[in-house]
Design a protein around this motif. Sequence first.
Motif, PDB file in Angstrom:
ATOM      1  N   MET A  63       0.836  -1.210   0.000  1.00 41.77           N
ATOM      2  CA  MET A  63       0.000   0.000   0.000  1.00 41.77           C
ATOM      3  C   MET A  63       0.865   1.252   0.000  1.00 41.77           C
ATOM      4  SD  MET A  63      -3.080   1.009  -0.159  1.00 41.77           S
ATOM      5  CE  MET A  63      -3.894  -0.554   0.198  1.00 41.77           C
ATOM      6  N   SER A  64       1.966   1.234   0.736  1.00 40.95           N
ATOM      7  CA  SER A  64       2.866   2.392   0.753  1.00 40.95           C
ATOM      8  C   SER A  64       3.489   2.615  -0.623  1.00 40.95           C
ATOM      9  CB  SER A  64       3.961   2.187   1.799  1.00 40.95           C
ATOM     10  OG  SER A  64       3.414   2.020   3.088  1.00 40.95           O
ATOM     11  N   ILE A  65       3.848   1.535  -1.314  1.00 46.51           N
ATOM     12  CA  ILE A  65       4.413   1.668  -2.659  1.00 46.51           C
ATOM     13  C   ILE A  65       3.386   2.263  -3.616  1.00 46.51           C
ATOM     14  CG2 ILE A  65       5.304   0.362  -4.630  1.00 46.51           C
ATOM     15  CD1 ILE A  65       6.566  -1.578  -2.661  1.00 46.51           C
ATOM     16  N   LEU A  66       2.130   1.839  -3.484  1.00 46.78           N
ATOM     17  CA  LEU A  66       1.071   2.399  -4.340  1.00 46.78           C
ATOM     18  C   LEU A  66       0.882   3.894  -4.069  1.00 46.78           C
ATOM     19  CD1 LEU A  66      -1.057   1.623  -6.458  1.00 46.78           C
ATOM     20  CD2 LEU A  66      -2.651   1.202  -4.576  1.00 46.78           C
ATOM     21  N   ILE A  67       0.883   4.260  -2.797  1.00 50.77           N
ATOM     22  CA  ILE A  67       0.772   5.690  -2.458  1.00 50.77           C
ATOM     23  C   ILE A  67       1.980   6.459  -2.981  1.00 50.77           C
ATOM     24  CG2 ILE A  67       0.692   7.321  -0.530  1.00 50.77           C
ATOM     25  CD1 ILE A  67      -0.834   5.188   1.049  1.00 50.77           C
TER      26      ILE A  67
END
Length: 349
Positions: A63-67
């Motif tokens: 999720m952090s990579i997507l953000i």
Amino acid sequence: MGQFQRREIDIGENALFMRVDRVQNVDFVGETRRIRACIMFRQPPLSAVTNIFALTFESHVWMSILIFMFITSGIILVIYFYTGEKVQMHIFDCVMFVLCALCQQGFYVNILSKSGRVLVFTTFLSSVFLFTSFSANIVALLQTPSEAINSLASLTDSQLDIGLSDTVYNRIYFNETTDPVLIELYQRKLLPQGNKAYMLPFIGMERVRTQLYAFQVEEQAGYQIISDTFNEPEKCGLMELEPFQLPMASIPVIKGFSYRELFRQRLRWQREVGLMSREANRWFPQKPKCENKVAGFVSIGLSESRYPFQMFLAGAAVSIILLLLEKMWSKLYTTCASKRSKQNIISSK
């Protein structure tokens, strides 16, 4: 047992299984040892049962990579509009820039502004750490056995083939069992093979070592073959499941044997003082210990790399569909433009 029935012998030198159908012909004077016949197998590698590319990071990291992708794409788009970049960029170019950075690839657009180049530098620097962590986890997961098979039911549903040691009790007990799980295992995995399911222990254990295979064998025979032929990393992924408990082995004597009580007392004494345990530890191989979990060279096959190939095929299929749609749209647009030009010519006349 035939010699006992014909009253040709009084005592058996070899211990026999204490079965109900034998009690009417002989007496058992004392237990010697319990024989365990286990299904031995190596846990399949983690890459064979799940997508290891999704296991490298936890869900909050993904999720952090997507953000990170969204924020970086938005910043570079803002820089493009407010710095007057002379190059032509689209929102999809911004997304492609982030993907190229995460995959350690270059970018086809040369950003000229200093603020844009600072963003490019920090993005590629951040992606180096993500790419390194991802690659290291992939290497570790490729050498990690799974824990997918932990019961007879999961063994039945697995992709492992199963064989049996060619012993008399295997042919009897698998046919006599009333356990529904064991019946399903026998009907799905063993019955279709016929007599090919029964083989010598060293053949079955060699298949366990080299293939995705499970083999049912007496404990001590299996341990001896493992100690002689398996290397250290191969010992670490071994698992055992006991499909059925064999009866205790005991010394048989003829009905009414006058020395029955003497033999019973001496055998019980040998067990109590530890003589039987000492001889068992001396003559029977013990379970091999896993002393080195570090594997050597690991070969990567189609099973481990099937998900990248599936992604490539899915992308190729989507690109072909988009190509066909673009061709149809181009042809439709050309036809409509031709009709409008003809109508304009007619109206002008």
